[in-house]
Design a protein around this motif. Structure first.
Motif, PDB file in Angstrom:
ATOM      1  N   TRP A  62       0.834  -1.208   0.000  1.00 46.02           N
ATOM      2  CA  TRP A  62       0.000   0.000   0.000  1.00 46.02           C
ATOM      3  C   TRP A  62       0.863   1.250   0.000  1.00 46.02           C
ATOM      4  O   TRP A  62       1.833   1.348   0.749  1.00 46.02           O
ATOM      5  CB  TRP A  62      -0.875  -0.003   1.263  1.00 46.02           C
ATOM      6  N   ASN A  63       0.509   2.178  -0.877  1.00 39.99           N
ATOM      7  CA  ASN A  63       1.189   3.475  -0.888  1.00 39.99           C
ATOM      8  C   ASN A  63       0.151   4.565  -1.058  1.00 39.99           C
ATOM      9  O   ASN A  63      -0.881   4.355  -1.696  1.00 39.99           O
ATOM     10  CB  ASN A  63       2.218   3.530  -2.028  1.00 39.99           C
ATOM     11  N   ILE A  64       0.429   5.699  -0.472  1.00 36.82           N
ATOM     12  CA  ILE A  64      -0.524   6.814  -0.560  1.00 36.82           C
ATOM     13  C   ILE A  64       0.184   8.119  -0.893  1.00 36.82           C
ATOM     14  O   ILE A  64       1.289   8.378  -0.403  1.00 36.82           O
ATOM     15  CB  ILE A  64      -1.337   6.938   0.756  1.00 36.82           C
ATOM     16  N   LYS A  65      -0.460   8.905  -1.773  1.00 36.67           N
ATOM     17  CA  LYS A  65       0.111  10.213  -2.135  1.00 36.67           C
ATOM     18  C   LYS A  65      -0.707  11.347  -1.551  1.00 36.67           C
ATOM     19  O   LYS A  65      -0.174  12.319  -1.035  1.00 36.67           O
ATOM     20  CB  LYS A  65       0.127  10.358  -3.667  1.00 36.67           C
ATOM     21  N   SER A  89      -5.473   3.530   7.438  1.00 38.49           N
ATOM     22  CA  SER A  89      -4.331   2.889   6.793  1.00 38.49           C
ATOM     23  C   SER A  89      -4.823   1.739   5.913  1.00 38.49           C
ATOM     24  O   SER A  89      -5.660   0.944   6.329  1.00 38.49           O
ATOM     25  CB  SER A  89      -3.362   2.372   7.854  1.00 38.49           C
ATOM     26  N   TYR A  90      -4.292   1.646   4.703  1.00 39.36           N
ATOM     27  CA  TYR A  90      -4.672   0.655   3.680  1.00 39.36           C
ATOM     28  C   TYR A  90      -5.968   1.026   2.953  1.00 39.36           C
ATOM     29  O   TYR A  90      -6.603   0.181   2.318  1.00 39.36           O
ATOM     30  CB  TYR A  90      -4.736  -0.773   4.238  1.00 39.36           C
ATOM     31  N   PRO A  93      -8.122   3.379  -3.287  1.00 40.10           N
ATOM     32  CA  PRO A  93      -8.350   4.658  -3.967  1.00 40.10           C
ATOM     33  C   PRO A  93      -9.834   4.918  -4.220  1.00 40.10           C
ATOM     34  O   PRO A  93     -10.599   3.982  -4.438  1.00 40.10           O
ATOM     35  CB  PRO A  93      -7.586   4.513  -5.286  1.00 40.10           C
ATOM     36  N   TRP A 128     -12.134   2.019   2.669  1.00 38.54           N
ATOM     37  CA  TRP A 128     -11.501   3.339   2.727  1.00 38.54           C
ATOM     38  C   TRP A 128     -12.119   4.106   3.887  1.00 38.54           C
ATOM     39  O   TRP A 128     -13.239   3.786   4.329  1.00 38.54           O
ATOM     40  CB  TRP A 128     -11.660   4.104   1.403  1.00 38.54           C
ATOM     41  N   ILE A 149      -9.006   9.896  -2.640  1.00 35.17           N
ATOM     42  CA  ILE A 149      -7.857   9.169  -2.057  1.00 35.17           C
ATOM     43  C   ILE A 149      -7.009   8.673  -3.216  1.00 35.17           C
ATOM     44  O   ILE A 149      -7.457   7.838  -4.011  1.00 35.17           O
ATOM     45  CB  ILE A 149      -8.295   7.982  -1.150  1.00 35.17           C
ATOM     46  N   ALA A 151      -4.358   6.516  -3.661  1.00 38.27           N
ATOM     47  CA  ALA A 151      -3.547   5.464  -3.028  1.00 38.27           C
ATOM     48  C   ALA A 151      -3.429   4.303  -4.000  1.00 38.27           C
ATOM     49  O   ALA A 151      -4.198   4.202  -4.955  1.00 38.27           O
ATOM     50  CB  ALA A 151      -4.216   4.997  -1.747  1.00 38.27           C
ATOM     51  N   SER A 152      -2.471   3.439  -3.758  1.00 37.36           N
ATOM     52  CA  SER A 152      -2.381   2.219  -4.573  1.00 37.36           C
ATOM     53  C   SER A 152      -2.257   1.022  -3.653  1.00 37.36           C
ATOM     54  O   SER A 152      -1.609   1.086  -2.599  1.00 37.36           O
ATOM     55  CB  SER A 152      -1.180   2.302  -5.518  1.00 37.36           C
TER      56      SER A 152
END
Ligand code: ZN
Length: 427
Positions: A62-65, A89-90, A93, A128, A149, A151-152
């Motif tokens: 998991w990554n978030i911008k 967290s997690y 998108p 989410w 969101i 995120a990936s």
């Protein structure tokens, strides 16, 4: 100029790591480990998503911008940029407009602590959400909200760090800290940063034991390490999971599942003699990564040493667990307790009296004279009698210290003297 104390150094490292958005996988963990590499030569391991580890599977990465909520006037009312805890967290998108009723299903607050942002995760169920102060939640008006969101959640890796310091023996001491929490200071930057400075200390010395330091995401990280390194566990003779070490609460030592392991005795002894308030707890099957190390198939002698217990203080898992909550002096005290535990472990062994039939003549061996340099010659003499009498291979020096009520370091120095005079040997 005042020398920079160890507490300040540990605090500075916590401060450096605090802004990073960590989770159980992702760039935040990598960034954290790369900062830790500036202090010790940590080995970084990348385990692919989908790897089976006992009953578990390494999750997607998991990554978030970016993440925010805007009201119908286009004003941003919650922004991940302002606090890492704002995002569940997690979170997957999403970019959608919705009513307040629909939005509220995805908002998390703490009604009993209305000015704090809670810490929430959804690792194993795709969802989410946002976390915010309850007092802000209560001001939200009916209307249309825009949620975004970026995120990936994709196939990637679980990242952990490991640092091994070989000692004179293959027998190991394991120290482990979870590295998956975003901006939370006590839980568990305090544990991570204390272990970094202990690792640095040990790396500059010749140690009897080998030392293994693990910096891995909670639960899935220790499960992954255990699954991939099962053969190494036979060398783990002692271990501690480090967490919650920067607050001012009393120390809490949770014993290993074995409950009478040497690490349990040593931790209890050091705390008893620290002059600091402390609690000893028998093992229980919830908490941090000791749950995995102490699962019945491993049953490793691994305890947990924290200050305030998890879940027991109001700042726990909230935005109040921040850099104001932890203090350099508390971190320094915790570091010192860990260091004392290491020193006792290093010096403790089960001695054998090489002249066990009646007392040896200490005088002709110059042993009365040898202790002349000590302040209390009489007590050194008594210590010699205790060590000689109880060195039958069944008791450790620490157990002799406890039985005789003579400080461990006197017993340890006495044993060294008797070894030098061929009256004592380690088993
Ligand atoms: Zn936690």
């Amino acid at each position: 100029m005042k020398p920079i104390g160890i507490g300040k150094k540990i605090y500075d490292l916590c401060e450096n790591l605090y802004p990073i958005c960590r989770s159980i996988t992702g760039e935040g963990v990598r960034q954290t480990l790369s900062i830790l590499q500036e202090h010790i030569s940590l080995e970084i391991h990348e385990i692919p998503s989908g790897t089976e580890v006992f009953d578990w599977t390494v999750p997607k990465e998991w990554n978030i911008k970016e993440a925010w909520i805007k009201d119908d006037k286009g004003t941003t009312i919650v922004d991940f940029k302002h606090h890492n805890l704002h995002i569940l967290s997690y979170s997957i998108p999403i970019h959608k407009k919705m009513s307040l009723v629909e939005l509220k299903k995805h908002l998390h607050t703490l009604p009993a602590q209305p000015n704090l942002i809670p810490y929430r995760t959804s690792y194993y169920q795709e969802n989410w959400g946002f976390c915010l102060a309850h007092e802000q939640y209560e001001t939200l008006k009916e209307g249309t909200y825009e949620v975004f969101i970026d995120a990936s959640l994709e196939s990637g890796h679980l990242t952990y760090g490991e640092y091994f310091i070989p000692g004179k023996t293959k027998e190991e001491v394991l120290f482990s800290a979870h590295i998956c929490h975003p901006s939370l200071a006590n839980d568990n930057l305090s544990g991570i940063c204390i272990l970094i400075y202990l690792a640095q200390y040990l790396s500059e010395r010749d140690n009897r034991y080998s030392y293994r330091f693990l910096f891995a995401p909670g639960t899935i990280g220790s499960i992954t390490w255990l699954a991939l390194n099962e053969a190494k566990t036979e060398h783990i003779n002692h271990g501690i999971v480090a967490s919650l070490l920067g607050d001012g609460g009393a120390f809490t030592y949770k014993k290993s599942r074995q409950e009478t392991a040497e690490i349990d005795q040593v931790a209890a002894y050091v705390l008893k003699n620290s002059g600091l308030p402390y609690l000893l707890k028998d093992y229980f099957p919830y908490g941090y990564d000791e749950r995995q190390f102490c699962s019945p198939g491993f049953n490793l002698p691994v305890g947990n040493l924290s200050r305030s217990q998890f879940g027991s203080f109001p700042e726990y898992h909230t935005s109040a667990d921040n850099l104001k909550f932890i203090r350099p002096d508390y971190l320094a005290e915790s570091y010192e307790v860990y260091l004392q535990i290491i020193k006792v472990l290093e010096a403790n062994y089960r001695p054998v009296n090489l002249n066990p039939k009646c007392e040896p003549q200490l005088g002709i061996r110059g042993l009365y004279k040898a202790v002349g340099g000590y302040k209390d010659q009489q007590s050194m003499h008594i210590a010699m009698l205790w060590v000689l009498n109880y060195s039958d291979g069944s008791r450790s020096l620490l157990e002799i210290a406890e039985k005789s009520a003579i400080p461990f370091d006197i017993i340890s120095k006495t044993a060294k003297l008797l070894e030098d005079h061929q009256l004592l040997s380690s088993v």
